[in-house]
Write an enzyme that holds these catalytic residues in place. Structure first.
Site, PDB file in Angstrom:
ATOM      1  N   ASP A 115      -4.128   5.507   1.609  1.00  0.00           N
ATOM      2  CA  ASP A 115      -4.344   6.804   2.285  1.00  0.00           C
ATOM      3  C   ASP A 115      -4.103   7.919   1.274  1.00  0.00           C
ATOM      4  O   ASP A 115      -3.236   7.787   0.417  1.00  0.00           O
ATOM      5  CB  ASP A 115      -3.346   7.102   3.409  1.00  0.00           C
ATOM      6  N   THR A 129       0.849  -1.192   0.000  1.00  0.00           N
ATOM      7  CA  THR A 129       0.000   0.000   0.000  1.00  0.00           C
ATOM      8  C   THR A 129       0.884   1.240   0.000  1.00  0.00           C
ATOM      9  O   THR A 129       2.066   1.172   0.348  1.00  0.00           O
ATOM     10  CB  THR A 129      -0.918   0.033   1.235  1.00  0.00           C
TER      11      THR A 129
HETATM   12  N1  HPA Z   1       3.781   6.595   4.516  1.00  0.00           N
HETATM   13  C1  HPA Z   1       4.597   5.581   4.197  1.00  0.00           C
HETATM   14  N2  HPA Z   1       4.166   4.432   3.724  1.00  0.00           N
HETATM   15  C2  HPA Z   1       2.853   4.274   3.541  1.00  0.00           C
HETATM   16  C3  HPA Z   1       1.949   5.290   3.832  1.00  0.00           C
HETATM   17  C4  HPA Z   1       2.448   6.516   4.338  1.00  0.00           C
HETATM   18  O1  HPA Z   1       1.708   7.465   4.630  1.00  0.00           O
HETATM   19  N3  HPA Z   1       0.687   4.828   3.559  1.00  0.00           N
HETATM   20  C5  HPA Z   1       0.854   3.565   3.093  1.00  0.00           C
HETATM   21  N4  HPA Z   1       2.140   3.234   3.073  1.00  0.00           N
END
Ligand code: HPA
Length: 232
Positions: free
Chosen positions: A204, A90
């Site tokens: 996110d 992600t």
């Molecule tokens: N920062 C770093 N890695 C991530 C984030 C983030 O906000 N969201 C998903 N992986």
């Protein structure tokens, strides 16, 4: 056996998926692979080998961040002969061009980590994806009508930054999203002459301060895993 993997040599396939979360490795093995066999439980960093549509495939958790992921990636390539490595993870979007749940294929991976600064004595190295894997993953995602972007990501060493807007400068130079492992993966793949790719879903949105729900994360994760396995 290696310091971090208890599998006998030969127990890990040449093609391997690399989620950060070991429970995701378990989930992929149990839901996508036929006849999965657990080959590693050291540090609860689960690894499995099975088949996908008749092809031998492994899946190995790497932990979070370049240092942890690099340990597993190094051992998988150097001691177990892995040749095609696809990270599935992600990322946080840092540009308005991206929506939650979009797929990002990391063509290149910038980093704020010092690994390559040290390795290349202060000169800059550009960690890149394998072109053939990248093209295949992109075409598969498009065929599935998934919103997909190909471009630069930032592999950061810091999840909780001190500055209020640490990603602004990266976004201004076209970086799409932030995650924590791709630059390590691409650098080691180049070092050992093997193929690597990193496919990410946007969990996110760091500008809009939005997050996917656990159910949305699961659904998009499943689609991404299908793309990764078909790419292999
Ligand atoms: N920062 C770093 N890695 C991530 C984030 C983030 O906000 N969201 C998903 N992986």
């Amino acid at each position: 056996m290696t310091p971090h993997l208890s599998a006998p040599f030969g127990a890990i396939a040449e093609a391997i998926l690399l989620p950060g979360d070991p429970l995701r490795a378990k989930y992929i093995a149990e839901n996508f692979l036929e006849n999965p066999v657990l080959y590693n439980q050291v540090r609860n960093m689960y690894g499995y080998t099975g088949t996908y549509k008749g092809k031998r495939v492994s899946v190995q958790g790497t932990g979070m961040g370049i240092p942890s992921a690099s340990i597993y990636i190094h051992e998988l390539i150097q001691f177990y002969g892995c040749k095609t490595l696809i990270r599935v993870g992600t990322a946080g979007a840092i540009t308005e061009r991206l929506e939650l749940r979009d797929l990002v294929i990391a063509q290149g991976a910038c980093t704020d980590s010092s690994i390559n600064n040290l390795r290349f004595a202060g000169q800059n190295y550009a960690p890149l994806a394998d072109f053939e894997l990248m093209r295949r993953a992109h075409d598969l995602a498009q065929a599935k009508n998934m919103p997909v972007h190909v471009g630069n990501v930032l592999s950061t060493d810091t999840f909780y930054h001190d500055q209020p807007d640490p990603y602004k400068i990266w976004a201004q130079f076209g970086v799409l999203a932030v995650e924590m492992e791709a630059a390590g993966l691409y650098t080691l793949a180049a070092k050992f002459g093997v193929r690597a790719l990193c496919i990410l879903t946007i969990s996110d949105h760091l500008i809009r301060r939005q997050q996917t729900t656990p159910q949305e994360r699961q659904e998009t994760f499943n689609q991404m895993v299908e793309v990764a396995l078909e790419t292999i």
